[in-house]
Design a protein around this motif. Sequence first.
Motif, PDB file in Angstrom:
ATOM      1  N   PHE A 135     -25.266 -27.718 -43.872  1.00 35.03           N
ATOM      2  CA  PHE A 135     -25.845 -28.148 -44.689  1.00 35.03           C
ATOM      3  C   PHE A 135     -26.188 -26.719 -46.132  1.00 35.03           C
ATOM      4  N   LEU A 136     -26.368 -25.427 -45.891  1.00 34.79           N
ATOM      5  CA  LEU A 136     -26.686 -24.524 -47.053  1.00 34.79           C
ATOM      6  C   LEU A 136     -25.786 -23.702 -46.764  1.00 34.79           C
ATOM      7  N   LYS A 137     -24.266 -23.947 -45.823  1.00 35.26           N
ATOM      8  CA  LYS A 137     -23.007 -22.632 -46.137  1.00 35.26           C
ATOM      9  C   LYS A 137     -22.424 -23.160 -47.506  1.00 35.26           C
ATOM     10  N   LYS A 138     -22.418 -24.494 -48.306  1.00 35.51           N
ATOM     11  CA  LYS A 138     -21.631 -24.951 -48.569  1.00 35.51           C
ATOM     12  C   LYS A 138     -22.325 -24.667 -50.087  1.00 35.51           C
ATOM     13  N   GLN A 139     -23.190 -24.097 -50.428  1.00 36.29           N
ATOM     14  CA  GLN A 139     -24.472 -24.451 -51.467  1.00 36.29           C
ATOM     15  C   GLN A 139     -23.926 -23.180 -51.870  1.00 36.29           C
ATOM     16  N   LYS A 140     -24.575 -23.260 -53.620  1.00 33.61           N
ATOM     17  CA  LYS A 140     -24.672 -21.869 -53.991  1.00 33.61           C
ATOM     18  C   LYS A 140     -25.927 -21.912 -54.357  1.00 33.61           C
ATOM     19  N   ARG A 141     -26.496 -20.775 -53.994  1.00 32.47           N
ATOM     20  CA  ARG A 141     -27.907 -21.071 -53.917  1.00 32.47           C
ATOM     21  C   ARG A 141     -28.695 -19.605 -54.912  1.00 32.47           C
ATOM     22  N   ILE A 142     -28.650 -19.877 -56.162  1.00 32.15           N
ATOM     23  CA  ILE A 142     -28.306 -18.493 -57.370  1.00 32.15           C
ATOM     24  C   ILE A 142     -29.833 -18.459 -57.842  1.00 32.15           C
ATOM     25  N   LEU A 143     -30.239 -20.061 -57.470  1.00 30.78           N
ATOM     26  CA  LEU A 143     -31.862 -20.501 -57.995  1.00 30.78           C
ATOM     27  C   LEU A 143     -33.118 -20.596 -56.899  1.00 30.78           C
ATOM     28  N   LEU A 144     -32.511 -21.079 -55.819  1.00 31.59           N
ATOM     29  CA  LEU A 144     -33.467 -21.693 -54.874  1.00 31.59           C
ATOM     30  C   LEU A 144     -33.656 -20.297 -53.742  1.00 31.59           C
ATOM     31  N   GLY A 145     -32.217 -19.517 -53.293  1.00 30.38           N
ATOM     32  CA  GLY A 145     -31.712 -18.245 -52.912  1.00 30.38           C
ATOM     33  C   GLY A 145     -33.239 -17.664 -52.017  1.00 30.38           C
ATOM     34  N   ASN A 146     -33.770 -17.796 -53.454  1.00 32.51           N
ATOM     35  CA  ASN A 146     -34.632 -16.408 -53.286  1.00 32.51           C
ATOM     36  C   ASN A 146     -35.904 -17.047 -52.108  1.00 32.51           C
ATOM     37  N   ASN A 147     -36.530 -18.251 -52.303  1.00 33.57           N
ATOM     38  CA  ASN A 147     -37.218 -19.178 -52.113  1.00 33.57           C
ATOM     39  C   ASN A 147     -37.765 -18.912 -50.283  1.00 33.57           C
ATOM     40  N   TRP A 148     -36.649 -18.244 -49.648  1.00 35.36           N
ATOM     41  CA  TRP A 148     -37.629 -18.023 -48.535  1.00 35.36           C
ATOM     42  C   TRP A 148     -37.558 -16.726 -48.003  1.00 35.36           C
ATOM     43  N   LEU A 149     -36.815 -16.299 -48.977  1.00 38.53           N
ATOM     44  CA  LEU A 149     -37.617 -14.499 -48.339  1.00 38.53           C
ATOM     45  C   LEU A 149     -38.838 -13.840 -49.229  1.00 38.53           C
ATOM     46  N   MET A 150     -39.203 -15.121 -49.613  1.00 37.90           N
ATOM     47  CA  MET A 150     -41.034 -14.186 -50.557  1.00 37.90           C
ATOM     48  C   MET A 150     -41.277 -15.472 -50.249  1.00 37.90           C
ATOM     49  N   GLU A 151     -42.752 -14.871 -50.398  1.00 35.60           N
ATOM     50  CA  GLU A 151     -44.591 -15.530 -50.795  1.00 35.60           C
ATOM     51  C   GLU A 151     -44.348 -16.176 -51.998  1.00 35.60           C
ATOM     52  N   PRO A 152     -44.517 -17.777 -52.640  1.00 38.17           N
ATOM     53  CA  PRO A 152     -44.302 -17.939 -54.497  1.00 38.17           C
ATOM     54  C   PRO A 152     -45.377 -17.075 -54.878  1.00 38.17           C
ATOM     55  N   THR A 153     -46.615 -16.304 -53.957  1.00 38.88           N
ATOM     56  CA  THR A 153     -47.348 -15.890 -54.889  1.00 38.88           C
ATOM     57  C   THR A 153     -47.896 -14.414 -55.004  1.00 38.88           C
ATOM     58  N   SER A 154     -46.487 -13.802 -54.475  1.00 39.37           N
ATOM     59  CA  SER A 154     -46.439 -12.911 -54.625  1.00 39.37           C
ATOM     60  C   SER A 154     -45.546 -11.751 -55.038  1.00 39.37           C
ATOM     61  N   PHE A 364     -21.753 -16.404 -64.858  1.00 38.84           N
ATOM     62  CA  PHE A 364     -22.843 -18.120 -64.452  1.00 38.84           C
ATOM     63  C   PHE A 364     -21.608 -18.255 -64.629  1.00 38.84           C
ATOM     64  N   LEU A 365     -20.798 -18.282 -65.618  1.00 39.96           N
ATOM     65  CA  LEU A 365     -18.966 -19.632 -65.599  1.00 39.96           C
ATOM     66  C   LEU A 365     -18.746 -19.916 -65.136  1.00 39.96           C
ATOM     67  N   ARG A 366     -18.819 -18.575 -63.397  1.00 41.21           N
ATOM     68  CA  ARG A 366     -17.551 -18.968 -62.941  1.00 41.21           C
ATOM     69  C   ARG A 366     -17.276 -20.298 -61.709  1.00 41.21           C
ATOM     70  N   LEU A 367     -18.830 -20.259 -61.599  1.00 36.54           N
ATOM     71  CA  LEU A 367     -19.958 -20.753 -61.202  1.00 36.54           C
ATOM     72  C   LEU A 367     -19.442 -22.345 -61.456  1.00 36.54           C
ATOM     73  N   GLY A 368     -19.772 -22.688 -62.199  1.00 38.33           N
ATOM     74  CA  GLY A 368     -19.725 -23.972 -62.867  1.00 38.33           C
ATOM     75  C   GLY A 368     -18.591 -24.948 -63.559  1.00 38.33           C
ATOM     76  N   THR A 369     -18.198 -25.862 -64.884  1.00 40.99           N
ATOM     77  CA  THR A 369     -17.000 -25.750 -64.992  1.00 40.99           C
ATOM     78  C   THR A 369     -16.721 -25.603 -66.697  1.00 40.99           C
ATOM     79  N   GLU A 370     -15.663 -25.971 -66.980  1.00 40.01           N
ATOM     80  CA  GLU A 370     -15.494 -25.667 -68.077  1.00 40.01           C
ATOM     81  C   GLU A 370     -16.603 -25.670 -69.209  1.00 40.01           C
ATOM     82  N   LYS A 371     -17.124 -26.780 -69.347  1.00 40.01           N
ATOM     83  CA  LYS A 371     -18.031 -27.224 -70.114  1.00 40.01           C
ATOM     84  C   LYS A 371     -18.981 -26.695 -70.147  1.00 40.01           C
ATOM     85  N   SER A 372     -19.804 -26.646 -68.773  1.00 40.43           N
ATOM     86  CA  SER A 372     -21.262 -25.971 -68.407  1.00 40.43           C
ATOM     87  C   SER A 372     -20.735 -25.092 -67.520  1.00 40.43           C
ATOM     88  N   GLY A 373     -21.465 -24.145 -67.272  1.00 35.12           N
ATOM     89  CA  GLY A 373     -21.659 -23.223 -66.748  1.00 35.12           C
ATOM     90  C   GLY A 373     -23.005 -23.531 -65.618  1.00 35.12           C
TER      91      GLY A 373
END
Lengths: 621, 230, 172
Positions: A135-154, A364-373
């Motif tokens: 479930f996590l291995k196939k993901q590319k978590r550039i936005l959500l990745g930090n979620n589990w390393l930090m307290e939201p309000t810290s 950033f582009l390397r992550l997406g498709t030709e027309k949208s990164g």
Amino acid sequence: MNVLHMRLKTPDDLDKLRDDIRQKQEKDKSFLAVCGGTGCSSSGSEKVREVFQQYLNRHNLKKKTTLKFTGCLGLCERGPVVIIFPQGIFYQKVQESDVEEIIEKTFLKGEIIERLLYQDPVNGEKFIYADDIPFLKKQKRILLGNNWLMEPTSIEDYISLGGYQSVVKALTKMTPPEVIAEIKKARLRGRGGAGFPSGIKWQECYDAVSKQKYFICNADEGDPGAFMDRSLLEGNPHSVLEGLIIGGYATGASEGIIYVRSEYPTAVKNVKTAIAQAENLGLLGENILGTGFHFKISVSTGAGAFVSGETTALVAAVEGRLGEPRQKPPHLVERGLWGKPTVINNVETLANVPYIISYGAENFLRLGTEKSGGTKIFSLVGKVNNTGLVEVPLGMTLREIIFDIGGGIKNGKKFKAVQTGGPSGGCLPVSLLDSPTDFEKLNSAGSMMGSGGMIVMDEETCMVDIARYFLRFLEDESCGRCFSCREGISRMLEIVEDITRGKGSVEQLELLKELANVVKDSSLCGLGQTAANPVLATIRYFEDEYFAHILEKRCPAGVCRDLIRFSINEELCQGCDLCLKKCPGEAIRGEKRQPHTILGDKCTKCGICLETCKYNAVVKI
Amino acid sequence: MINLTLNGMEIKVEKRTTLLEAAKFYGIEIPALCYDEALSPYGACRLCLVEIGTGNHSRLVSSCTYPARDGLIVRTHTERVIKARKLLLELYLATCPSSRTIQDMASKHGVTTVRFKQKNEECILCGLCVRMCAEQMQGKAIGFVNRGIKRRITAPFAKKSEECRLCGGCMYICPACQARCQGPQEENPVCNACLNLSPPCLDYFQEAMCYMDPCVACELGTGRKAKFTY
Amino acid sequence: MEERTRTDLENLKKPNGSSVVSLLQEVQEKYNYLPEEILREIAKERDIPLIDIYSVATFYKAFSLAPKGKHKIVTCSGTACHVRGSEKVAREISRVLGIEPGYTTKDGLYSLENVNCLGACALAPLVVVDGKYHGNVTPAKALELFKMYTVHEKEEKEEAGCRCATAKELAK
């Protein structure tokens, strides 16, 4: 050191603060992350955290580790989730009673507790480490990745993870046109629905001549089945603020407004806390980090209207008026909030900005498709095994998302369709499973990206019922101003309801198509123009189901109430009386230990008997 | 001045002109239910649709709210426009058949059948009365409440409004109740009766002597059934 | 009442004239609904046409013109909830309470609301009782859940010396 009493005057101050925090955190590198997202919270993660805290206090383990109550980790179905760092051991469905064992065995001795491990729903394989779970291995978590390393309000946590670096880079090393050029180069497209290129939006606002400009962050996440904006705001509010500051700098806006829907109280709270923290540190407000750039952010809460997510309606709602859309042009860069040039970006779009500035458009582009990164967060929900939030590179196929990450369909049922794009989108059938998820492909398939809701449907989902569902939703959520949208949706619903009741005709189906196309053509705003999509898409791919309802008066999925009935298989019924007792309509008759029967006229078709029967004797016909 | 193309003609209009005003000025008739010269445009009835742009990028917009822009290509009577307009009129008939204005308009545009279930609404929510009250009478006594299909026009708390001076402006401008159609009482919501009138002056002259539309005599009910129906 | 209204209004006045929506949000927060006389006062005090306030109050779903019950039950009907059978759940709850969504029971105990998406779709179908999220609800589970709440309510009531009709009916 209390960072709330510091004020950073230069970029160097921020670097120094980061070093200080990192040094301090180095010694307690191990920590326990308890997911505090909405999913886990409702499965009891708050209690789990409390018990952890008490246990650590009682046994004087506080110095050895820190307990973090993090934002959403994504795998909501298996909540409450606990991850033990630095190893990254992943435990799911943790209960209060498991806490002691986790600390004593895993945390202190490094032993693994088998029963808490994630087990693959398909092949039963068990996984120890978070990074190995498919479930996590196939993901590319550039936005959500930090979620589990930090307290939201810290803000300390956020800064130690490299937060606000991109603001420094943009403000000190780049001019506004350079920032815009970078965003354009990254081909960042709006993540809220339409997928408009953000760089162009920013450019138009930059070019507009005005002393006052506004930058609005649209967090009025109304699409049913999507909750990524909620998780971002609740779990990592600073990343959104960072994007907003950079957006303000690039477009020349001096004021940012975050418009959050009132259904998300935690998001409102966390964002407000984050703003206060950033202001205290001098990362927001007058003369940010001594660069001479002023920017302030305020929060405006919505009062509950789906249509307010439409940009012109959103402006009206922020101004405190009726949230009705208006004709464009004039566009928002000509006449936006309080008549001034305004840019509106969605939460997820803004959360991408710090990454682009920090790591550059090429990466950033390397992550997406030709027309949208870049990546896109989808909320994978419905009849799929692993429900939750997944972040994948744009262009990944639906099959990979639903089967590899999502672990396939619940209860071994057959996949029927996946719904994307909320009420403006459509349902895609099996034949399109291998098509990539990007803006163009979804559009040409008659659906759209939307905000990223991905609702998986199996053979027990009726597609006519889904069309009815969305029409009912839109009938309620339309502002009601244009006749074509208000009356058109209501009349489409009238026809679809007739079909679900077995009262439809082939002529009516034709009329439905004709009306759908007119509603699409003649409505004023995006809501009306896309309102017919759920109808048209279901007819396009599942016309046979419509015909089954119309010609055979039969609902193949067994959903439409008027076309199904419940009955008891006399051979299987043991006469246990369980269903008889539970039946709210008193529709079940029969002596104990004798086969029971269901009285058709009293049956409310609630399905409780089917749910409670232990012998599979109740059948739906 | 703004240059644009209207039905193939190169035209010039003043700034801030809407497409509907431009079309009217050049003698092109576009039907509308929620538009009145004296009031701000509202864009709710969707009957004044016109097609802008060309090819795959063309789309329909309400001409009463769309501002004229340089280089815009506008077509007022394309197949797409007519089709949408006719279906919308059919919907209007199915919703509010007692309005004379709607019946006339439907007849004029050749809408002769209604395939939807019949409702009998009194109001089409065009908002003329709301704007009349606020803009011309400075009243602000009535307005829209609720949203979606539950949207209604009413006074606050559905009680008599303190602001209301009983000026009657709202009733004067209403297209649904000002001229109530006496027409079809039976099953069929279309009567087309008004179409069958012809000016009485034709009895005495070979051509109609006035160009009043509609003919006053017909309006008063002294017109007679025409010898030739259209 | 008069006195209280006036002081409330003083508090509601903000230096740079806050918008109708935020004014109503404050009133709603304070009273749990929008009382007619307060809205009339606001219109007068702040010189806003009453109809504008009334329009906003009826347009947005967060506002209610009628008092809310003691317990707030919210059923979610987002797409994810719908495909997992939220409609059946909502119908059951509606039937047990004897009210449609958007209404409050006669005894003033329960308000039922239906929201189009609560944003916790992974737990569909979802029912929220007094702010507490209950995930994966089925019609049978909803009844159990509801019984739990009513029994609790009944105990409270009996202590106070009166009986709750709904609880009585359900306890059989």
